[in-house]
Design an enzyme around this catalytic site. Sequence first.
Site, PDB file in Angstrom:
ATOM      1  N   ARG A 115      23.688  21.416  32.877  1.00 59.00           N
ATOM      2  CA  ARG A 115      23.846  22.870  32.733  1.00 59.00           C
ATOM      3  C   ARG A 115      22.865  23.611  33.633  1.00 59.00           C
ATOM      4  O   ARG A 115      23.146  24.718  34.111  1.00 59.00           O
ATOM      5  CB  ARG A 115      23.643  23.280  31.265  1.00 59.00           C
ATOM      6  CG  ARG A 115      23.616  24.790  31.046  1.00 59.00           C
ATOM      7  CD  ARG A 115      23.754  25.138  29.569  1.00 59.00           C
ATOM      8  NE  ARG A 115      22.786  24.472  28.736  1.00 59.00           N
ATOM      9  CZ  ARG A 115      21.513  24.870  28.554  1.00 59.00           C
ATOM     10  NH1 ARG A 115      21.063  25.942  29.181  1.00 59.00           N
ATOM     11  NH2 ARG A 115      20.713  24.196  27.761  1.00 59.00           N
TER      12      ARG A 115
ATOM     13  N   TYR B  94      41.944  44.554  37.784  1.00 60.35           N
ATOM     14  CA  TYR B  94      42.579  43.470  37.039  1.00 60.35           C
ATOM     15  C   TYR B  94      42.521  43.745  35.538  1.00 60.35           C
ATOM     16  O   TYR B  94      41.484  44.153  35.003  1.00 60.35           O
ATOM     17  CB  TYR B  94      41.872  42.165  37.394  1.00 60.35           C
ATOM     18  CG  TYR B  94      42.188  40.991  36.512  1.00 60.35           C
ATOM     19  CD1 TYR B  94      43.501  40.552  36.339  1.00 60.35           C
ATOM     20  CD2 TYR B  94      41.168  40.303  35.867  1.00 60.35           C
ATOM     21  CE1 TYR B  94      43.785  39.457  35.530  1.00 60.35           C
ATOM     22  CE2 TYR B  94      41.439  39.207  35.069  1.00 60.35           C
ATOM     23  CZ  TYR B  94      42.745  38.796  34.897  1.00 60.35           C
ATOM     24  OH  TYR B  94      43.019  37.727  34.093  1.00 60.35           O
TER      25      TYR B  94
ATOM     26  N   ASP C 120      35.453  42.769  43.543  1.00 63.10           N
ATOM     27  CA  ASP C 120      36.270  41.587  43.274  1.00 63.10           C
ATOM     28  C   ASP C 120      37.094  41.317  44.529  1.00 63.10           C
ATOM     29  O   ASP C 120      37.983  42.090  44.886  1.00 63.10           O
ATOM     30  CB  ASP C 120      37.172  41.843  42.065  1.00 63.10           C
ATOM     31  CG  ASP C 120      37.919  40.595  41.617  1.00 63.10           C
ATOM     32  OD1 ASP C 120      38.229  39.748  42.476  1.00 63.10           O
ATOM     33  OD2 ASP C 120      38.207  40.473  40.406  1.00 63.10           O
TER      34      ASP C 120
ATOM     35  N   LYS D 251      42.237  30.926  42.178  1.00 60.03           N
ATOM     36  CA  LYS D 251      43.294  31.411  43.058  1.00 60.03           C
ATOM     37  C   LYS D 251      43.186  30.748  44.434  1.00 60.03           C
ATOM     38  O   LYS D 251      43.306  29.552  44.553  1.00 60.03           O
ATOM     39  CB  LYS D 251      43.228  32.935  43.139  1.00 60.03           C
ATOM     40  CG  LYS D 251      43.107  33.634  41.767  1.00 60.03           C
ATOM     41  CD  LYS D 251      44.192  33.263  40.789  1.00 60.03           C
ATOM     42  CE  LYS D 251      44.247  34.181  39.565  1.00 60.03           C
ATOM     43  NZ  LYS D 251      43.093  34.102  38.670  1.00 60.03           N
TER      44      LYS D 251
END
Length: 396
Positions: free
Chosen positions: A59, A112, A185, A210
């Site tokens: 992590r 979005y 973005d 994407k």
Amino acid sequence: MEGPSERSNHTFETEAIHAGEEPDLDPGGTGDLVSPIHLSSTFAMDETGNPSHGYKYSRLGNPTREALDRRVATLSGADHAMTFASGMAAIATTCLTALESGDHVVAFDGIYGGTKVFFDEYLADHFDVTVEYVDATDPEAVADAVVPETALFWMESPTNPLLKLCDIEAIAAIADGHDVLLAVDNTFATPYFQRPLALGADVSVHSTTKYLNGHTDSIGGAIVTDDDAFADRVRFVQEYALGAMMPPFDCYLVLRGSKTLPLRMRQHEANATRVARYLSEHEKVTAVHYPGLETHPQHDLAARQMDGFGGIVSFEIDGGAAEARAFVESLDLFTLAVSLGSVESLIEHPVSMSASYVPEEERLASGITDSLIRAPIGVESADDLIADLERGLEHL
């Protein structure tokens, strides 16, 4: 294409293959051309405190993830990149890092839907953060919305699903003048077609799900920035507060997918341009939204701000919701699905799918009509894609 930044002596195409995956030829190194998938959750230490190899717990740091971070930073022309378990994790971490209770956000009114839900139902309800939506196609609308509590401008360019643009350079100047953080973005454009940091943005975010991955087999996100202090805060929030890092196997998939990003984006754009021109001339199509068309109201801005126009086309047909649903369900080559940015061509009816949770009045005000269709164009034959659309339109 020019190099991704002044920090690199190579072109984007070269860095897409090599950045972050330099073979380890030191004594004891393996010489891997492909970054190994380090699945270990913890790492053996040669001493207490800080081990010589630098890793303690996955992590807090993982070699596969660090290879991807270097790749994304290089392609974005940035000093720092941090990769996350999803695009929304990157968006949320940016906001939780940048904002405090009582702050004010100015956001593009076409952002979005998932981001808008996070703003309206989480930041507003739980952190007393006020979000004001403006038509950011006009930079003056952004400037006019600034109040003393404004701490963040949140922009997308192009937006989802109407492909609206904002002038990043002009809005960056407004942000600088008011000591406001500008985040963009950049998922639709990708670093291949647009680099917001070079235009003055402080932070850029991506859904790596994407185009950066490009193969419908990984979910992830990224934050890139040149701000050392902001990057340190993001890493603290990511590692110690949220734990929202991208798993090693997904990092491997994005590393692999990003190697073909330049090739794919050129084909996405070429196909999208042909599809958009075909649709713009069809009698059963009433509107086409694509920045590469000269009829797009911000075509000149896109030509100045971007190196290409992207692979998303949205359009409206002559009919209502029923006709739009029938059309998208009739296609053979286009797959009816949400998401975008992969090698396959997808199609969706936002009113029935990705925007189904948006109240009708709000949806219509934002321009998402009953007849709107979004088509992420893949890298198949453009002739085959157009033939599929033609068959669907014939049946309307």
